[in-house]
Every structure is written in C-alpha cells, then in structure tokens.
Write a protein that holds these residues in place. Structure first.
Motif, PDB file in Angstrom:
ATOM      1  N   LEU A 113       0.841  -1.191   0.000  1.00 39.34           N
ATOM      2  CA  LEU A 113       0.000   0.000   0.000  1.00 39.34           C
ATOM      3  C   LEU A 113       0.880   1.246   0.000  1.00 39.34           C
ATOM      4  N   SER A 114       0.293   2.359  -0.355  1.00 38.72           N
ATOM      5  CA  SER A 114       1.020   3.628  -0.289  1.00 38.72           C
ATOM      6  C   SER A 114       1.169   4.038   1.176  1.00 38.72           C
ATOM      7  N   PRO A 115       2.128   4.875   1.488  1.00 40.35           N
ATOM      8  CA  PRO A 115       2.278   5.350   2.875  1.00 40.35           C
ATOM      9  C   PRO A 115       1.002   5.979   3.423  1.00 40.35           C
ATOM     10  N   SER A 116       0.267   6.697   2.587  1.00 37.80           N
ATOM     11  CA  SER A 116      -0.972   7.323   3.061  1.00 37.80           C
ATOM     12  C   SER A 116      -2.028   6.270   3.375  1.00 37.80           C
ATOM     13  N   GLN A 117      -2.069   5.197   2.591  1.00 45.45           N
ATOM     14  CA  GLN A 117      -3.024   4.111   2.860  1.00 45.45           C
ATOM     15  C   GLN A 117      -2.641   3.369   4.136  1.00 45.45           C
ATOM     16  N   GLU A 118      -1.346   3.123   4.308  1.00 43.41           N
ATOM     17  CA  GLU A 118      -0.908   2.450   5.535  1.00 43.41           C
ATOM     18  C   GLU A 118      -1.275   3.276   6.757  1.00 43.41           C
ATOM     19  N   LYS A 119      -1.149   4.558   6.652  1.00 47.61           N
ATOM     20  CA  LYS A 119      -1.526   5.436   7.760  1.00 47.61           C
ATOM     21  C   LYS A 119      -3.034   5.407   7.989  1.00 47.61           C
ATOM     22  N   GLU A 120      -3.799   5.432   6.904  1.00 41.60           N
ATOM     23  CA  GLU A 120      -5.261   5.422   7.005  1.00 41.60           C
ATOM     24  C   GLU A 120      -5.771   4.150   7.673  1.00 41.60           C
ATOM     25  N   TYR A 121      -5.183   2.997   7.300  1.00 42.45           N
ATOM     26  CA  TYR A 121      -5.642   1.720   7.842  1.00 42.45           C
ATOM     27  C   TYR A 121      -4.864   1.290   9.088  1.00 42.45           C
ATOM     28  N   ASN A 122      -3.882   2.100   9.480  1.00 40.15           N
ATOM     29  CA  ASN A 122      -3.082   1.825  10.671  1.00 40.15           C
ATOM     30  C   ASN A 122      -2.423   0.446  10.593  1.00 40.15           C
ATOM     31  N   VAL A 123      -1.730   0.200   9.479  1.00 41.00           N
ATOM     32  CA  VAL A 123      -1.068  -1.083   9.254  1.00 41.00           C
ATOM     33  C   VAL A 123       0.379  -0.852   8.841  1.00 41.00           C
ATOM     34  N   THR A 124       1.202  -1.878   9.031  1.00 42.77           N
ATOM     35  CA  THR A 124       2.600  -1.822   8.605  1.00 42.77           C
ATOM     36  C   THR A 124       2.912  -3.016   7.716  1.00 42.77           C
ATOM     37  N   TYR A 125       3.723  -2.766   6.701  1.00 46.36           N
ATOM     38  CA  TYR A 125       4.092  -3.829   5.772  1.00 46.36           C
ATOM     39  C   TYR A 125       5.163  -4.725   6.384  1.00 46.36           C
ATOM     40  N   MET A 126       5.019  -6.036   6.176  1.00 41.69           N
ATOM     41  CA  MET A 126       6.038  -7.016   6.544  1.00 41.69           C
ATOM     42  C   MET A 126       6.107  -8.051   5.435  1.00 41.69           C
ATOM     43  N   SER A 127       7.237  -8.685   5.282  1.00 41.08           N
ATOM     44  CA  SER A 127       7.321  -9.812   4.350  1.00 41.08           C
ATOM     45  C   SER A 127       6.437 -10.936   4.880  1.00 41.08           C
ATOM     46  N   ALA A 128       6.008 -11.809   3.995  1.00 44.41           N
ATOM     47  CA  ALA A 128       5.169 -12.929   4.420  1.00 44.41           C
ATOM     48  C   ALA A 128       5.894 -13.796   5.448  1.00 44.41           C
ATOM     49  N   ASP A 129       7.182 -14.023   5.230  1.00 44.53           N
ATOM     50  CA  ASP A 129       7.955 -14.832   6.174  1.00 44.53           C
ATOM     51  C   ASP A 129       7.995 -14.177   7.547  1.00 44.53           C
ATOM     52  N   ASP A 130       8.173 -12.870   7.581  1.00 45.79           N
ATOM     53  CA  ASP A 130       8.227 -12.174   8.873  1.00 45.79           C
ATOM     54  C   ASP A 130       6.877 -12.196   9.583  1.00 45.79           C
ATOM     55  N   ILE A 131       5.804 -12.145   8.813  1.00 43.02           N
ATOM     56  CA  ILE A 131       4.480 -12.266   9.424  1.00 43.02           C
ATOM     57  C   ILE A 131       4.339 -13.622  10.092  1.00 43.02           C
ATOM     58  N   LEU A 132       4.727 -14.664   9.383  1.00 42.25           N
ATOM     59  CA  LEU A 132       4.630 -16.012   9.943  1.00 42.25           C
ATOM     60  C   LEU A 132       5.483 -16.159  11.202  1.00 42.25           C
ATOM     61  N   LYS A 133       6.659 -15.561  11.181  1.00 40.31           N
ATOM     62  CA  LYS A 133       7.590 -15.714  12.301  1.00 40.31           C
ATOM     63  C   LYS A 133       7.210 -14.892  13.530  1.00 40.31           C
ATOM     64  N   ASN A 134       6.517 -13.774  13.328  1.00 33.17           N
ATOM     65  CA  ASN A 134       6.340 -12.819  14.422  1.00 33.17           C
ATOM     66  C   ASN A 134       4.912 -12.592  14.907  1.00 33.17           C
ATOM     67  N   CYS A 135       3.921 -12.945  14.115  1.00 30.56           N
ATOM     68  CA  CYS A 135       2.546 -12.594  14.484  1.00 30.56           C
ATOM     69  C   CYS A 135       1.880 -13.666  15.347  1.00 30.56           C
ATOM     70  N   ASP A 136       1.038 -13.203  16.254  1.00 30.05           N
ATOM     71  CA  ASP A 136       0.285 -14.111  17.131  1.00 30.05           C
ATOM     72  C   ASP A 136      -0.862 -14.773  16.376  1.00 30.05           C
ATOM     73  N   ILE A 137      -1.430 -14.049  15.436  1.00 30.39           N
ATOM     74  CA  ILE A 137      -2.513 -14.560  14.597  1.00 30.39           C
ATOM     75  C   ILE A 137      -2.165 -14.257  13.147  1.00 30.39           C
ATOM     76  N   VAL A 138      -2.290 -15.255  12.295  1.00 30.28           N
ATOM     77  CA  VAL A 138      -2.089 -15.069  10.856  1.00 30.28           C
ATOM     78  C   VAL A 138      -3.424 -15.309  10.162  1.00 30.28           C
ATOM     79  N   SER A 139      -3.892 -14.310   9.431  1.00 28.80           N
ATOM     80  CA  SER A 139      -5.186 -14.391   8.748  1.00 28.80           C
ATOM     81  C   SER A 139      -4.967 -14.385   7.243  1.00 28.80           C
ATOM     82  N   LEU A 140      -5.459 -15.427   6.566  1.00 26.25           N
ATOM     83  CA  LEU A 140      -5.241 -15.593   5.137  1.00 26.25           C
ATOM     84  C   LEU A 140      -6.368 -14.958   4.331  1.00 26.25           C
TER      85      LEU A 140
END
Length: 332
Positions: A182-209
């Motif tokens: 997403l664009s930086p403005s979209q990330e700010k709007e949705y309050n989200v941060t980009y991560m690689s898929a591998d990093d999501i798997l390694k670090n997140c408590d919940i993974v939603s597909l």
C-alpha cells in the motif's frame, strides 16, 4: 437474452426482482449439474451463465455455447471458470469483487474471538455440566484479549483491508503482506505496517489468510511455512481451503507448533465426513478442541447478496445492450 443459472435456484429467486427485468429474457435453472452434455441440452443456446463461485465452467462447455457472451461468478472467486477458453471466444468473465468484504472480515474476526475464547469447547463443557471445571481451567491457563494480539494479514485486498479496519477497533497491532505494498498514506489510514510474508509467519500471534486460490497459492500453507510460524500462534482462513495443506495443518496442531486454527473453508468442497481434517477431529478430542470450523458462510449475508445481485443484473443488462460490464477478470 437467455441466462443459464448454475447455482441454487432458491437463492436467485430470493434476491432477484424479475419484474424489473426484460419480459423477453429466458431463464434456465441448471442447479449444480456438472455434466456438460446435460448442461448443453438445458441451455446450450444461452447468452449468459451465472455460476456459483465454486462451480466449474469448463472449456468444453464454453466452446460448445455459440451465443455465450458473459460468464458471471456469483461470488468473488472464479477459479472454476476456464478463463483461457473465455478469452479465446471473447467472452466476458466477471465477479463481485468487494461485495462480501464486510461479511468475510466479520467472519475472520469472529473466528479469532472464538478461538481465543474457546467458544465451541466452552459451549460443549456447559452442556456436559462441566461449567465450573472449564471456568477454573481457563482462569488458570489464561485467556488473551484480541486487542493484545499482533495480527498478520496475508493478502491485503478488499477483505484484508476491511479486516484490518475491524481489528483496529480492538486495538490490535496489524501487519500485512501483499504483492504490491500500500502507499504510505493508505498504511496510515488503515493503521497497518508492511512485513514480508515470512516475517508475518515468524512474528505474528494470529495469521489471517486473504489470498485467492490459484496455481501459485495452492497449499501455500505447507510444512515449511507452518514451521516458520511463531510457536503457539493461530491460523485463520476465510479465503479458500486449497491455500492450506491439510496434512501440514494437522501436524502443526498436533505438534504444538501452532495453538489453534479457525477455518471458514476446507478443501475439497463440498466437505464430506471422510475429509482428512474432519476425520482427525472425530478421532482425536484434544485436536478437535484446537479447531473451529464454519461451513464457508463468511460472505453469505443478506447485505452481501443484495450487492451481488445488483452487480450481476446490471452487468447482464450492459452486455445485452452491447456495453462493457464491470469487474472483468479475464482478457476477452
């Protein structure tokens, strides 16, 4: 215009006001018939097909229908439609992108809450007269609030974005992955941060597909990716059953690599009693308590179908008038 419905007749009739459609149009209700010869006998001269999102529309059928101008998925998915055959005959293939985003996002969050709160097991414990036992056990074990979770969304399309919006209300930290960030403005709007898929798997408590089902994503969650997941994390799947390898899911749950799974979808559909996950749950009570199942109803709300049929009939009218429909997913 003649339309062949390859879906549930009752649903078509419930969400369609035929009085608003041309009196000259003809309708053929084929249900879930899959035999090409029978379908051609019923509606081989049809101008349009409306197909359930998981109903196959094969090459042989498309090539044998001389008047066919548009194939419309009843949902968002269209993996059963042979796009190459439609392209070759310059036939539009359309879906209902975004129509079910709120409904499926709600389903994803509901599954997260059900897993965290042991909803199914708790229900059963009360029916068994074991309410106090369950209360005492989970008060010691500890129940986590959804807002304390770091949730990773893999697939940040319409549904992924809507899920992130809902999770923000709970106070979750939300990360996402998609092919094109997403664009930086979209990330700010949705309050989200980009991560690689591998990093999501390694670090997140919940993974939603929230990824589509195709050749690239078939059994996306395999042994290798489950091994990457944070120990004791949770998998949520409201996408398609085919994106998760069932055997790998069961092994990850049995080994304790992941703590639980909330699944609105299982492969293959229709899900029968001999499905490997269903059989495993029936034979292993401890495993069964780690899985919450739903019958692929995430998008089946009244509001979703109102939007869906509005788009479908609008597109059929456009094609009948020689105009270009919306939500084209192929290259006619």
């Amino acid at each position: 215009m003649k339309i062949m419905f390859m879906t549930l007749r009752d649903r078509v009739e419930r969400f369609t006001d035929f009085s608003n459609l041309s009196k000259d149009w003809e309708y053929v209700f084929a249900g879930y018939e899959k035999d090409t010869a029978k379908l051609l006998e019923m509606g081989g001269d049809a101008d349009a097909i409306l197909a359930d999102a998981i109903t196959p529309v094969p090459k042989e059928l498309i090539e044998a229908m001389p008047n066919l101008k548009i194939i419309h998925s009843e949902g968002v998915g269209y993996e059963g439609i042979n796009l190459a055959a439609a392209d070759e005959k310059h036939i539009y293939v359309c879906n209902n992108r975004g129509a079910n985003k709120t409904a499926v996002a709600e389903q994803a969050v509901m599954l997260m809450l059900m897993v965290l709160r042991h909803a199914v097991t708790g229900h059963n414990r009360v029916l068994e007269g074991r309410q106090i036992e369950a209360k005492a056990s989970w008060s010691m074990e500890g129940i986590s609030e959804l807002g304390s979770m770091h949730v990773g969304i893999i697939g940040m399309g319409d549904i992924g974005i809507e899920t992130a919006k809902l999770l923000n209300a709970f106070g979750c930290r939300v990360s996402y992955n998609k092919r094109y960030p997403l664009s930086p403005s979209q990330e700010k709007e949705y309050n989200v941060t980009y991560m690689s898929a591998d990093d999501i798997l390694k670090n997140c408590d919940i993974v939603s597909l929230h990824i589509p089902s195709n050749k690239e994503t078939f059994e996306y969650m395999n042994e290798e990716r489950f091994a990457m997941m944070k120990k004791g994390s949770i998998l949520i799947n409201t996408a398609r059953g085919e994106v998760v390898k069932n055997e790998a899911l069961l092994e990850a749950l049995k080994s304790g690599q992941i703590a639980a799974a909330g699944l609105d979808v299982l492969a293959p559909e229709p899900v029968k009693e001999d499905n490997i996950v269903v059989k495993a749950m029936k034979n292993d009570g401890e495993l069964a308590e780690k899985i919450v199942l739903a019958p692929h109803i995430g998008g089946l709300t009244v509001q979703t179908f109102d939007k869906i049929y509005g788009t479908i009939w609008s597109n059929f009218k456009k094609v009948c008038a020689g105009e270009t429909p919306v939500n084209i997913v192929n290259h006619p």
